[in-house]
Scaffold this active site. Structure first.
Site, short mmCIF file in Angstrom:
data_model
loop_
_atom_site.label_atom_id
_atom_site.label_comp_id
_atom_site.label_asym_id
_atom_site.label_seq_id
_atom_site.Cartn_x
_atom_site.Cartn_y
_atom_site.Cartn_z
N HIS A 1 -12.72 0.39 7.47
CA HIS A 1 -14.35 0.49 7.38
C HIS A 1 -15.02 -0.37 7.77
CE1 HIS A 1 -11.74 2.81 3.81
NE2 HIS A 1 -12.43 3.83 4.91
N GLU B 1 -16.42 -3.62 5.41
CA GLU B 1 -15.46 -3.91 4.32
C GLU B 1 -15.13 -6.25 5.13
OE1 GLU B 1 -14.42 -0.16 2.35
OE2 GLU B 1 -12.40 -1.47 3.22
N HIS C 1 -8.67 -4.65 2.86
CA HIS C 1 -9.97 -3.81 2.24
C HIS C 1 -10.68 -4.54 1.45
CE1 HIS C 1 -9.16 0.24 4.68
NE2 HIS C 1 -8.30 -0.19 4.27
N GLU D 1 -7.15 -4.09 -1.48
CA GLU D 1 -8.52 -3.63 -2.01
C GLU D 1 -8.67 -5.05 -2.50
OE1 GLU D 1 -10.30 -1.32 -1.05
OE2 GLU D 1 -9.20 0.00 -0.98
ZN LIG Z 1 -12.28 0.55 3.08
#
Ligand SMILES: [Zn+2]
Length: 335
Positions: A58, A61, A151, A215
């Site tokens: 993404h 990020e 991420h 994350e």
């Molecule tokens: Zn992501």
């Protein structure tokens, strides 16, 4: 052609989408620039393990992209020695340039061949990244395979750092992976309940790699990240790259969650009854009406069931969130 100032991030942002491949020698091995945002480092000494570290699947990020960029610079200058085969991937350079999560479709839904069912500029990228990872792991001779896809989340979280662990289809979980999660500062692990089409699941399912989606806090623009929050991860990655050793903390310090339901946006008037900035892992009481549309209604089934990754700004038919439940360590089958 080498990377100016050893700055792979600036190099990637400036490169055209169809960049030509090149290679050069650095103090501890050979660097292969295989495409835009794709850098393979092969150590000159016999390597123990094969490691894929990806970020920017993404494009907005940025914290883990900056972290990996700093590690790459330290490897290319020889400040850090390299003793594993390493593939660094900046997943979506075009979205990184535009400071967007994605351009046409969410790249992290397109792996395991799912790209064949979509249209958009991410389709070719997903195909290329799958092929790159497959080539990398298939050249692997011995030792372990690892893939950590890094991420940051759209929203805040009750647990700032957590992992999504691949679905094992009944196979035992590797305790050393959970000990690694603790070592890199993760507070919780979400156990996937089904096969997915994420990048890390591709490496797990197709190559038997130890893999996870990690994350690491909230989305911020380039230059706006406090990388001191990622010190544990940075130290553990250095240990992996330099000493070929998977750092080990206390596995059972990490809270376990399992998915109990997948929410799907099923109509234009679909909405979640939560605040716009509700944090991931926010828990609810039994009977709370979490989602409603003209077609459906979802009520919480058990006290303290929680929501993760809520998002309704997406097309009908796509996942609008996961309902998760805490799981007791005693019930986890590990080896
Ligand atoms: Zn992501």
């Amino acid at each position: 052609m080498s990377i100016p100032n050893h700055d792979f991030l600036q190099f990637t942002l400036a490169q055209p989408e169809k960049a030509s491949a090149s290679e050069y020698i650095f103090p501890y091995g050979t660097a292969f620039i295989e495409g835009r945002g794709i850098l393979r480092l092969e150590p000159s000494e016999q390597a123990q393990h094969s490691v894929v570290l990806s970020a920017g699947i993404h494009g907005n990020e940025t914290a883990p992209i900056e972290l990996l960029n700093a590690l790459v610079a330290q490897l290319l200058t020889g400040e850090l020695a390299l003793s594993v085969r390493l593939l660094i991937i900046f997943g979506h350079p075009q979205a990184m340039v535009q400071s967007e999560r994605f351009c046409d479709v969410n790249l992290n839904r397109l792996f395991c061949g799912a790209w064949q069912r979509y249209q958009g500029m991410e389709v070719a990228r997903a195909q290329l990244l799958e092929q790159t990872v497959s080539d990398f792991f298939e050249q692997h001779q011995q030792g372990e395979k690892y893939h950590y896809d890094l991420h940051t989340a759209i929203r805040g979280s009750q647990y700032e750092k957590f992992a999504v662990h691949p679905f094992t289809n009944g196979a035992a979980y590797q305790k050393q992976q959970f000990a690694f999660y603790d070592a890199i500062g993760l507070e919780a692990v979400l156990l996937s309940h089904q096969a997915t089409t994420t990048f890390s699941y591709y490496s797990y399912a197709h190559h038997g790699a130890q893999a996870a989606t990690v994350e690491l806090g909230q989305v911020r623009p380039f230059g706006d990240n406090d990388l001191s929050k990622l010190t544990q991860l940075e130290q553990a990655l250095k240990e992996l790259l330099v000493e070929a050793n998977l750092a080990q903390g206390q596995a059972q310090q990490v809270r376990l969650y399992e998915v109990v339901d997948v929410l799907t946006k099923d109509a234009d008037d679909y909405r979640l009854n939560i605040a716009a900035d509700e944090k991931n892992f926010t828990a609810f009481s039994k009977g709370f009406e979490l989602a409603r549309s003209s077609k459906s209604c979802y009520q919480i089934q058990q006290n303290n069931d929680a929501i993760v990754f809520p998002n309704t700004k997406l097309p009908i038919g796509q996942r609008s969130g996961l309902v998760v439940r805490a799981k007791d360590w005693a019930t986890l089958k590990t080896i």
